[in-house]
Design a protein around this motif. Structure first.
Motif, PDB file in Angstrom:
ATOM      1  N   LEU A 318       0.828  -1.208   0.000  1.00  0.00           N
ATOM      2  CA  LEU A 318       0.000   0.000   0.000  1.00  0.00           C
ATOM      3  C   LEU A 318       0.859   1.253   0.000  1.00  0.00           C
ATOM      4  N   ARG A 319       1.942   1.247   0.787  1.00  0.00           N
ATOM      5  CA  ARG A 319       2.835   2.407   0.810  1.00  0.00           C
ATOM      6  C   ARG A 319       3.482   2.630  -0.560  1.00  0.00           C
ATOM      7  N   ALA A 320       3.642   1.555  -1.332  1.00  0.00           N
ATOM      8  CA  ALA A 320       4.180   1.674  -2.689  1.00  0.00           C
ATOM      9  C   ALA A 320       3.112   2.116  -3.686  1.00  0.00           C
ATOM     10  N   GLY A 321       1.878   2.365  -3.216  1.00  0.00           N
ATOM     11  CA  GLY A 321       0.811   2.817  -4.082  1.00  0.00           C
ATOM     12  C   GLY A 321       0.132   1.710  -4.865  1.00  0.00           C
ATOM     13  N   LYS A 322       0.296   0.456  -4.441  1.00  0.00           N
ATOM     14  CA  LYS A 322      -0.284  -0.663  -5.177  1.00  0.00           C
ATOM     15  C   LYS A 322      -1.599  -1.098  -4.534  1.00  0.00           C
ATOM     16  N   THR A 323      -2.444  -1.695  -5.361  1.00  0.00           N
ATOM     17  CA  THR A 323      -3.697  -2.264  -4.882  1.00  0.00           C
ATOM     18  C   THR A 323      -3.472  -3.717  -4.496  1.00  0.00           C
ATOM     19  N   VAL A 324      -3.986  -4.107  -3.332  1.00  0.00           N
ATOM     20  CA  VAL A 324      -3.792  -5.463  -2.805  1.00  0.00           C
ATOM     21  C   VAL A 324      -5.096  -6.235  -2.957  1.00  0.00           C
ATOM     22  N   THR A 325      -5.002  -7.456  -3.534  1.00  0.00           N
ATOM     23  CA  THR A 325      -6.174  -8.311  -3.729  1.00  0.00           C
ATOM     24  C   THR A 325      -5.836  -9.728  -3.268  1.00  0.00           C
ATOM     25  N   TYR A 326      -6.734 -10.300  -2.476  1.00  0.00           N
ATOM     26  CA  TYR A 326      -6.530 -11.677  -2.046  1.00  0.00           C
ATOM     27  C   TYR A 326      -7.870 -12.246  -1.586  1.00  0.00           C
ATOM     28  N   ASP A 327      -7.941 -13.578  -1.524  1.00  0.00           N
ATOM     29  CA  ASP A 327      -9.128 -14.267  -1.013  1.00  0.00           C
ATOM     30  C   ASP A 327      -8.878 -14.672   0.428  1.00  0.00           C
ATOM     31  N   GLY A 328      -9.841 -14.398   1.280  1.00  0.00           N
ATOM     32  CA  GLY A 328      -9.704 -14.734   2.685  1.00  0.00           C
ATOM     33  C   GLY A 328     -11.050 -15.128   3.274  1.00  0.00           C
ATOM     34  N   ARG A 329     -11.126 -15.040   4.593  1.00  0.00           N
ATOM     35  CA  ARG A 329     -12.368 -15.383   5.287  1.00  0.00           C
ATOM     36  C   ARG A 329     -12.688 -14.309   6.312  1.00  0.00           C
ATOM     37  N   HIS A 330     -13.984 -14.174   6.614  1.00  0.00           N
ATOM     38  CA  HIS A 330     -14.457 -13.277   7.662  1.00  0.00           C
ATOM     39  C   HIS A 330     -15.195 -14.087   8.719  1.00  0.00           C
ATOM     40  N   LEU A 331     -15.037 -13.642   9.959  1.00  0.00           N
ATOM     41  CA  LEU A 331     -15.676 -14.292  11.102  1.00  0.00           C
ATOM     42  C   LEU A 331     -16.823 -13.421  11.577  1.00  0.00           C
ATOM     43  N   ARG A 332     -18.056 -13.982  11.493  1.00  0.00           N
ATOM     44  CA  ARG A 332     -19.223 -13.224  11.940  1.00  0.00           C
ATOM     45  C   ARG A 332     -19.271 -13.164  13.466  1.00  0.00           C
ATOM     46  N   LYS A 333     -20.140 -12.282  13.960  1.00  0.00           N
ATOM     47  CA  LYS A 333     -20.305 -12.124  15.404  1.00  0.00           C
ATOM     48  C   LYS A 333     -20.819 -13.408  16.051  1.00  0.00           C
ATOM     49  N   ASP A 334     -21.619 -14.180  15.272  1.00  0.00           N
ATOM     50  CA  ASP A 334     -22.155 -15.425  15.825  1.00  0.00           C
ATOM     51  C   ASP A 334     -21.186 -16.593  15.719  1.00  0.00           C
ATOM     52  N   GLY A 335     -19.972 -16.349  15.225  1.00  0.00           N
ATOM     53  CA  GLY A 335     -18.952 -17.379  15.164  1.00  0.00           C
ATOM     54  C   GLY A 335     -18.842 -18.100  13.834  1.00  0.00           C
ATOM     55  N   THR A 336     -19.766 -17.877  12.897  1.00  0.00           N
ATOM     56  CA  THR A 336     -19.688 -18.525  11.585  1.00  0.00           C
ATOM     57  C   THR A 336     -18.663 -17.815  10.708  1.00  0.00           C
ATOM     58  N   VAL A 337     -18.141 -18.587   9.734  1.00  0.00           N
ATOM     59  CA  VAL A 337     -17.095 -18.079   8.854  1.00  0.00           C
ATOM     60  C   VAL A 337     -17.606 -18.150   7.418  1.00  0.00           C
ATOM     61  N   PHE A 338     -17.278 -17.132   6.607  1.00  0.00           N
ATOM     62  CA  PHE A 338     -17.666 -17.160   5.195  1.00  0.00           C
ATOM     63  C   PHE A 338     -16.506 -16.593   4.373  1.00  0.00           C
ATOM     64  N   PRO A 339     -16.379 -17.060   3.118  1.00  0.00           N
ATOM     65  CA  PRO A 339     -15.261 -16.610   2.283  1.00  0.00           C
ATOM     66  C   PRO A 339     -15.527 -15.224   1.703  1.00  0.00           C
ATOM     67  N   VAL A 340     -14.438 -14.454   1.507  1.00  0.00           N
ATOM     68  CA  VAL A 340     -14.541 -13.128   0.935  1.00  0.00           C
ATOM     69  C   VAL A 340     -13.379 -12.893  -0.027  1.00  0.00           C
ATOM     70  N   GLU A 341     -13.640 -12.032  -0.968  1.00  0.00           N
ATOM     71  CA  GLU A 341     -12.597 -11.524  -1.850  1.00  0.00           C
ATOM     72  C   GLU A 341     -12.292 -10.101  -1.397  1.00  0.00           C
ATOM     73  N   VAL A 342     -11.040  -9.839  -1.027  1.00  0.00           N
ATOM     74  CA  VAL A 342     -10.638  -8.556  -0.439  1.00  0.00           C
ATOM     75  C   VAL A 342      -9.821  -7.787  -1.469  1.00  0.00           C
ATOM     76  N   ARG A 343     -10.202  -6.537  -1.694  1.00  0.00           N
ATOM     77  CA  ARG A 343      -9.458  -5.644  -2.577  1.00  0.00           C
ATOM     78  C   ARG A 343      -9.223  -4.344  -1.822  1.00  0.00           C
ATOM     79  N   ILE A 344      -7.946  -3.999  -1.596  1.00  0.00           N
ATOM     80  CA  ILE A 344      -7.574  -2.851  -0.765  1.00  0.00           C
ATOM     81  C   ILE A 344      -6.831  -1.844  -1.634  1.00  0.00           C
TER      82      ILE A 344
END
Length: 997
Positions: A318-344
């Motif tokens: 990010l400091r180099a001015g680049k966009t970061v993209t990766y696939d990860g997971r998010h943890l809901r408040k109820d404890g369940t997990v779901f996949p996400v595509e993250v683009r920063i």
């Protein structure tokens, strides 16, 4: 070089001033010597000469040198022994010393007065320009005189002329918008109540031409010792444009917030430490948190795959001015997990690295991918096992042989179908048309392939079979039957159905996530382009096939962007969010964000790209509107010398660009600490500021404070801050939001106003001294008369004591007369001292008729010398007025002396001076002083009251100007008219005084 140039330009002016003074000294010395004026009268003429030279010139030094030369002339030509610089008489030494002291004081005061007037004129010009630029003006209400003063800018803001000022308070209320009129009047009245709130109100006005404006007015009240309001001074700011900018900014922010909150993807705003600064509605719904719960959390709290090492790598990109993209997971408040595509994507704000993360829930996509892989696996299994049954039939199409694959589910009993035709097997159920065509094929002895049959399954469902066959002929070419295979296609059928459903779901996801799906070959030519249904201004279908992206005429991007994009394509690297502009038929532009992945075959050879594009035109417009609104706000703050900020008790949270400029901090170094700010607060104000802030936070109320700051270069600024603290539900301080206004120029204007008032008082005092100098002979006569009478009474008493026996009764009467004459002389001296002493104005009730009689006593000798007949017509009873007795006597004295001097040029006819007082309407007194002199040119009647305008050869033109200022300060009016048959009449009015009951 510039200073030397200015000095060179001043030399001729100084030389001219000095030459004029020398000439005047020589001429006056010659005339006074031959007229035998003596030291006292010649010194008085010299003082007038030096005062005039000081007013005409600009050099104090020249006036001082002339003073010493004049003192030398007095010594040499007028103080015995003559023509020697020696003085024998003690009285002459005192006269020359008094002359030299008076001359030096007059020279210095006159020079300072002229210099101050020039500086004041320049400062007033600068102040008026600043007011016009910032739409700031000042106003003042004098409750003693009921006089209202408005600056030119205030008059422009209200759309009125200065002539509209009489009865201004009612006029002001009429200009206010009817909905705001009661609130503004209440605020004005509340500020005048002892202990009431400070006058600070916003309201709308409607100019006489119908133009509406929004006004912010503030003012402070000055009270006397008894708690009565004396005057109120305030400033008025036209904030119409500022209000409009604020409304547009709020509307822009609301539109942007609506756009973000209705997005189907989750948006997160992070700082450099991955702390959440803001989120949209979709982020809250996908994670199960409220917005206030998410703000302040870190990405580690709901990102189970995020590690400190990964965050470090992301931060470096990010400091180099680049966009970061990766696939990860998010943890809901109820404890369940779901996949996400993250683009920063990174961006810098006020020297701080911030990141916007778009997190897309790819649960459906993952499910579709899993189902597709399962379908492909089932299909591969069917291919590997080829078929499930082998069969043969005779010429009548009866089964003669059947062999089923081992372990085949639901296989018929062995031999149960031998000898039967296919349509005689009860559980084979094709449709009638299918049977008809199949039998026609069989009867024609033609090969067939993938003839599908359905048969019921034990579980009540159906199982499907695909049959293929070839006709068999003997050696003579006669048809003897068929041989073929059958494949159990139930699973394939189910897989095909699931695949179609999966493809439909995937197509739905694509259509709702992207506007276009595309594929290219190895030369980057489009081989497939599909646009979402209903897409506005989509190109004609197939018009882009066979072309490269940079060959499309309606695609625009800068040369550097195309170069980097082609480098990524040639390197066969994935790319994301490549932005291009697409021209529309109406001449506008639409912006598209394109992402793509390289595709390789089973052997690893590159076969092209697949990707998608999203229409980001609305997002671009929102970003541009936000940038524009921020620029408008920064510009408005710069023009009005205002700024915005936010802080808590420990640190600063937000500083606008204008605040850095006001406080003198460098924005590139980030926000200064709270302690650094307090170090720039003036030491005398520092403890007060801390106390006010702590008290306001403790009482949970808004507060306004004025204080001074000192910049590193020594510059002193006056600031006014208006702050609003906000608290959490638990009652803890969250932040303090406020605005700061640079009021340095307003403070300077107040100081200049006070200096001008003091200069006017000094000038009036100097005028009184000048007048008393003219009345020296008259006053001497008035004082010597009671002294001579007292001397005669004392001698008479002595003679009564010498007789035998002494006549004590006559002695007592003589002594009583001596005391009476002494008191009379004392009263005369006291009135002279009161008249010439420098003291602030003193408002009191007194009888104006008595004050006029006292003035006539002072000028009695001058009246006799000018052979003037005085006639008084004073009203019966007491003419009680409220004001400064000495100042009003100065007005009467100046007008009487002016009249006598005007009549001194009349050789024929009577010299008559008339003084009258009478009641005027409403509730006032009228004083008229008329003469029988030559009168005043009607064209010059208004000019006689202008400063430095005079028709007398020995006057400086300030007497009548000072008289008008004094009468104006007493809420009266002074004017001149022509007398009949000749002469002039000077009249002034004063409000009648009312004694307190």
């Amino acid at each position: 070089m510039e200073i030397a140039h200015k000095r060179t330009r001043r030399l001729p002016a100084v030389a001219a001033q000095f030459l004029l003074g020398i000439t005047g000294l020589a001429l006056i010395t010659f005339v006074c010597f031959h007229l035998d004026f003596g030291v006292a009268r010649t010194g008085f003429v010299f003082v007038i000469l030096i005062a005039l030279v000081s007013l005409l010139g600009s050099s104090t030094r020249a006036s001082v040198v002339l003073s010493f030369l004049a003192a030398a002339c007095l010594n040499y030509f007028f103080a015995p022994p003559l023509f020697e610089f020696r003085i024998d008489a003690q009285d002459d030494i005192e006269r020359i010393a008094v002359f030299l002291t008076t001359s030096l004081v007059v020279s210095v005061l006159t020079s300072k007065l002229k210099r101050s007037e020039n500086e004041l004129r320049q400062n007033q010009s600068k102040l008026q320009k600043a007011q016009r630029i910032a739409h700031f003006g000042w106003w003042e209400r004098d409750f003693t005189t009921k006089h209202v003063s408005l600056s030119d800018e205030v008059s422009r803001i209200f759309g009125v002329q200065p002539v509209d000022l009489p009865e201004w308070h009612g006029r002001w209320l009429d200009l206010i918008h009817p909905e705001d009129r009661a609130r503004a009047a209440e605020a004005a009245a509340a500020a005048l109540r002892p202990g009431g709130p400070r006058y600070d109100v916003e309201y709308r006005v409607v100019r006489p031409d119908g133009t509406p404006r929004v006004i912010h007015s503030q003012g402070d009240v000055t009270w006397d010792d008894s708690g009565r309001a004396l005057r109120q001074f305030g400033v008025l700011h036209d904030i119409t444009e500022l209000k409009q900018t604020e409304r547009e900014l709020r509307a822009s922010e609301a539109r942007f917030r609506t756009l973000v909150d209705h997005a189907s993807d989750a948006f997160f705003l992070y700082n450099e430490d991955a702390t959440v600064l803001d989120v949209n509605r979709q982020a809250c719904e996908s994670l199960g948190y409220r917005r206030d719960e998410l703000i302040g959390m870190t990405a580690f709290d709901y990102g189970p795959d995020l590690t400190p090492e990964l965050l470090l790598r992301i931060r470096e990109r990010l400091r180099a001015g680049k966009t970061v993209t990766y696939d990860g997971r998010h943890l809901r408040k109820d404890g369940t997990v779901f996949p996400v595509e993250v683009r920063i994507r990174p961006f810098w704000h006020e020297g701080q690295l911030l990141a916007v993360s778009l997190d897309r829930d790819i649960t459906a996509r993952k499910r579709a991918e899993d189902e597709l892989r399962a379908s492909e696996e089932r299909f591969r299994t069917l291919v590997q096992f080829s078929f499930d049954v082998y069969w043969e039939s005779d010429a009548q199409h009866r089964f003669t042989r059947q062999e089923f694959a081992e372990g085949l589910a639901d296989a018929p009993a062995p031999g149960s179908e031998i000898g039967k035709t296919r349509w005689e097997v009860p559980y084979l159920q094709p449709d009638e048309e299918g049977w008809r065509k199949h039998r026609e094929t069989l009867d024609a002895h033609l090969p067939f392939r993938d003839f599908e049959l359905a048969r019921p399954a034990p579980d009540g469902g159906k199982r499907y079979v695909s049959v293929s066959g070839l006709p068999v002929f003997d050696g003579a070419g006669r048809f003897i039957g068929y041989r073929g295979v059958g494949r159990h296609i139930t699973e394939r059928k189910r897989a095909e159905d699931e695949l179609r459903a999966s493809e439909e779901r995937f197509r739905t996801v694509v259509h709702f996530s992207f506007e276009v799906y595309w594929e290219t070959d190895t030369q980057h030519r489009f081989t497939r382009v599909e646009y979402a249904p209903g897409l506005v201004e989509a190109p004609v279908s197939g018009s882009e096939i066979g072309k490269r992206p940079w060959e499309l005429r309606n695609f625009e991007a800068d040369a550097e962007a195309w170069r980097k994009h082609r480098e990524a394509l040639n390197a066969r690297l994935p790319f994301r969010d490549f932005e291009v502009a697409r021209r529309t038929p109406d001449g506008g532009k639409r912006y598209v964000s394109v992402s793509g992945l390289p595709v390789f075959d089973e052997s690893g050879d590159f076969v092209g790209y697949r990707g998608a594009g999203r229409d980001i035109t609305e997002r671009k417009k929102a970003e541009e509107a936000l940038r524009r609104s921020e620029a408008y706000l920064a510009g408005a703050q710069k023009l009005s010398l205002s700024a915005a900020f936010a802080h808590n008790l420990k640190e600063n949270l937000y500083w606008s660009e204008g605040l850095y400029r006001i406080w003198g901090f460098d924005p590139s170094r980030g926000m200064p600490s709270r302690e650094a700010c307090f170090q720039r607060v003036h030491p005398d104000d520092r403890d007060r500021v801390r106390q006010v802030v702590e008290e306001a936070v403790r009482q949970k109320q808004d507060y306004t404070i004025e204080y001074r700051i000192v910049l590193p270069d020594g510059t002193l600024k006056h600031l006014r801050s208006i702050c609003h603290p906000s608290y959490s539900p638990a009652g803890e301080l969250v932040e303090v939001v406020g605005t700061a206004l640079d009021v340095t120029e307003r403070k300077r204007a107040q100081e200049e106003h006070e200096r001008l008032r003091q200069l006017e008082a000094d000038l009036a005092h100097l005028n009184r001294l000048n007048v008393m100098g003219e009345l020296t002979a008259s006053l001497a006569h008035e004082i010597l008369h009671p002294i001579a009478t007292a001397r005669n009474n004392a001698r008479a008493g002595m003679r009564f004591l010498e007789v035998s026996p002494p006549n004590l009764a006559e002695v007592m009467e003589a002594l009583a007369c001596v005391v009476k004459d002494a008191d009379r002389a004392k009263d005369i001296v006291g009135r002279v001292r009161d008249h010439i002493k420098k003291a602030p104005p003193r408002m009191e009730l007194f009888d104006l008729n008595v004050a006029i009689d006292e003035v006539l006593v002072m000028v009695r000798n001058a009246i006799e010398n000018h052979r003037v007949a005085v006639r008084t017509c004073l009203m019966e009873g007491e003419a009680t007025v409220s004001g400064d007795r000495v100042q009003l006597q100065q007005v009467v004295l100046n007008l009487i002396l002016n009249a006598m001097e005007a009549m001194s040029s009349v050789e024929e006819g009577a010299r008559e001076l008339s003084i009258s007082t009478e009641l005027s309407q409403p509730n006032g007194l009228l004083v008229a002083i008329s003469d029988s002199g030559p009168g005043i040119d009607p064209e010059h009647l208004d000019r006689v009251f202008a400063p430095f305008y005079t028709t007398k050869t020995s006057g400086i033109g300030m007497g009548l100007s000072i008289c008008r200022s004094i009468i104006d300060a007493h809420r009266g009016r002074l004017w001149a008219e022509a007398n009949r048959p000749r002469g002039a009449i000077f009249q002034f009015t004063l409000p009648a005084g009312v004694e307190d009951s």
